[in-house]
Design an enzyme around this catalytic site. Sequence first.
Site, PDB file in Angstrom:
ATOM      1  N   CYS A   2       0.879  -1.176   0.000  1.00 40.12           N
ATOM      2  CA  CYS A   2       0.000   0.000   0.000  1.00 40.12           C
ATOM      3  C   CYS A   2       0.912   1.221   0.000  1.00 40.12           C
ATOM      4  O   CYS A   2       2.131   1.097   0.092  1.00 40.12           O
ATOM      5  CB  CYS A   2      -0.863   0.065   1.247  1.00 40.12           C
ATOM      6  SG  CYS A   2      -1.983  -1.326   1.433  1.00 40.12           S
ATOM      7  N   LYS A 590       5.260  -4.197 -23.702  1.00 38.26           N
ATOM      8  CA  LYS A 590       4.915  -4.757 -22.387  1.00 38.26           C
ATOM      9  C   LYS A 590       3.521  -5.373 -22.395  1.00 38.26           C
ATOM     10  O   LYS A 590       3.261  -6.330 -21.677  1.00 38.26           O
ATOM     11  CB  LYS A 590       5.001  -3.637 -21.342  1.00 38.26           C
ATOM     12  CG  LYS A 590       4.878  -4.090 -19.903  1.00 38.26           C
ATOM     13  CD  LYS A 590       6.126  -4.767 -19.412  1.00 38.26           C
ATOM     14  CE  LYS A 590       6.012  -5.322 -18.016  1.00 38.26           C
ATOM     15  NZ  LYS A 590       6.998  -6.377 -17.752  1.00 38.26           N
TER      16      LYS A 590
END
Length: 595
Positions: A2, A590
């Site tokens: 987080c 990607k």
Amino acid sequence: MCGIFGIVTDKEQLLGPILVEAARRLTYRGYDSVGAATLNGSKIDLRKDAGRVDDVAARYNLAEMTGQRGITQLRWATFGEPSQVNAQPHLDSDGDLVGAHNGNVVNNVELRQQFMAEGLLVRSHNDGESCVHAVERHLNRGHGFIDAIRLAHADLQGDYAFVIGRINEDCLYAIKKGSGLVVGLGEGFTCVSSDLPSLLPLTRTILRIQDGEIITLWPDRVELHSVKDGSPIAREPETVTQTMEAVQKGGYAHFMLKEIHDQPQVAREVLHMLQGSPDVQPVLDRIAAARHVYFIGCGTSYHACLAGAVYFGQLAGKAVIPVVATQFISQYLPAVGPGDVGIFVSQSGETKDVLNALQPAEQRGMTCYGLANVIGSTLTKTTAAWLPLCCGYEISVPATKTFTNQVVTFLYLAYRLAGRDPRELDSIPELMEQTLALAAPQVEAITPSVNAWNDLYCLGYSATYPMALEGALKLKEITYAHCEGMISTEFKHGPLAAVTKGFPVLFIAGPEDVPLIVSGINEVTCRGGRAIAIAQADPRLEANASDIITIPVAPPQVSSLLAVLPLQLLSYYMCVARGYDPDFPRNLSKTLTVD
Ligand code: F6R
């Protein structure tokens, strides 16, 4: 993972835009819930919900928030589903404290019960709330704020950092234990954040915080205290002169090298997430009862599927069909029906080949689960349930940390399905750290001689076969040399013809496969080839291989995972020595959203 950010200023002012911008910069750390709190005099304004930064900021008009102090948090759900009540920051029982955390409080469940028994108002299932109550409980007992944090630190087990403030004060407090935390000092403000890059647009004067330090942030200064005995700690601020990009690379020359070194930490994160996830058991129950189980992916993610299938077979006696997504459509779709389970694996969650396979499989009644890194990607929105890879952003095009966390996830699921204690896997992060430290100099030493070749083979067997394929893919992808991965026993059935004097063949030897690998090694060396073994120290390999790259001792399946790390390093060193950019290899992308 987080992200937290806190700011203390010298007067009430518009803080919303600063908090939203900080949240955007920390988005890579988690983006299923967002919250902001401002404190001014006796008032706390708290706004939060599940959703991404821009979405929550717009719905709750975070940009209009004012105050003298502010906190924001980006959540990646571990304890408690993504929801408004579980979003951070959290209030204490009577609403005069507000705080948010980053990390994992492993005794969260026990603490919540204690707090409720003590009469505290527990509103969520989230461990960030436990950090706030842990401080509240000791303030209620008459301790000062620093002592309350010290006592809370003794109550809160795990790795975390949190920031907390109280009404009618001018400061914020923070503590670091295992999770990242950096302090910034500016004109008329101080701030604290989970990472350095998020502070740099505000100030380049920073204080690096160590574990076990409590920080008090005032508008014009910062005080540090030791959590051990409360004694003050003196530290001079430093000025960051590097560019933003260099800081984002964390001191490494390329994102790929940084991401290779991120692997132990993200493995820790995913193991923790899996231990607390309510989704794991239902997925395992469906797999146990399934008629057929498929693991489906492309490229590197397909190699993780292969590894997963080996672990499920070896550990849990469960047959799994690993298959490239496009081949799944042509080969297996006609056979798919209700009672079948598919795990669709994709770091981006957007690979078209994978999504193309998902839709018809669902239509035929298959239960489809996802394994993805990008929260909010199409795969996470369209599967019955999905598990996050908890890697944060992977910027470098060659997948490294997302691959190892895919493998760790499959290994964890196989352990659980087998009824084995998955806590045996808790040593993986440390073993990865040891592998990187041990392998880096050994790999660097062989790089120039291996790099003289434009053709090589990478061989594995059993659990190391998928790693051989993955190592070969990494080598091809960024060195532009040809490298073929295959099962070691197949080498003599044809490719052995390629061996000439000095021709390099990489052998990954699992601890149980050494005799077989030694045979393969000798078939190469007796023809003048060079056999480079990647394995735990073993006299049989030392006696037969031309070179040996030693990895730490671990059980066979864990050992196979560790073996891929030296191959990532080898491809990286070879690529850089050839003058190529490992982060952006030619012709690749990607996220592949084309057929
Ligand atoms: C290689 C690599 C690719 C991807 C493949 C699938 O380093 O990254 O082979 O693994 O394109 O991508 P995802 O996992 O996003 O579905």
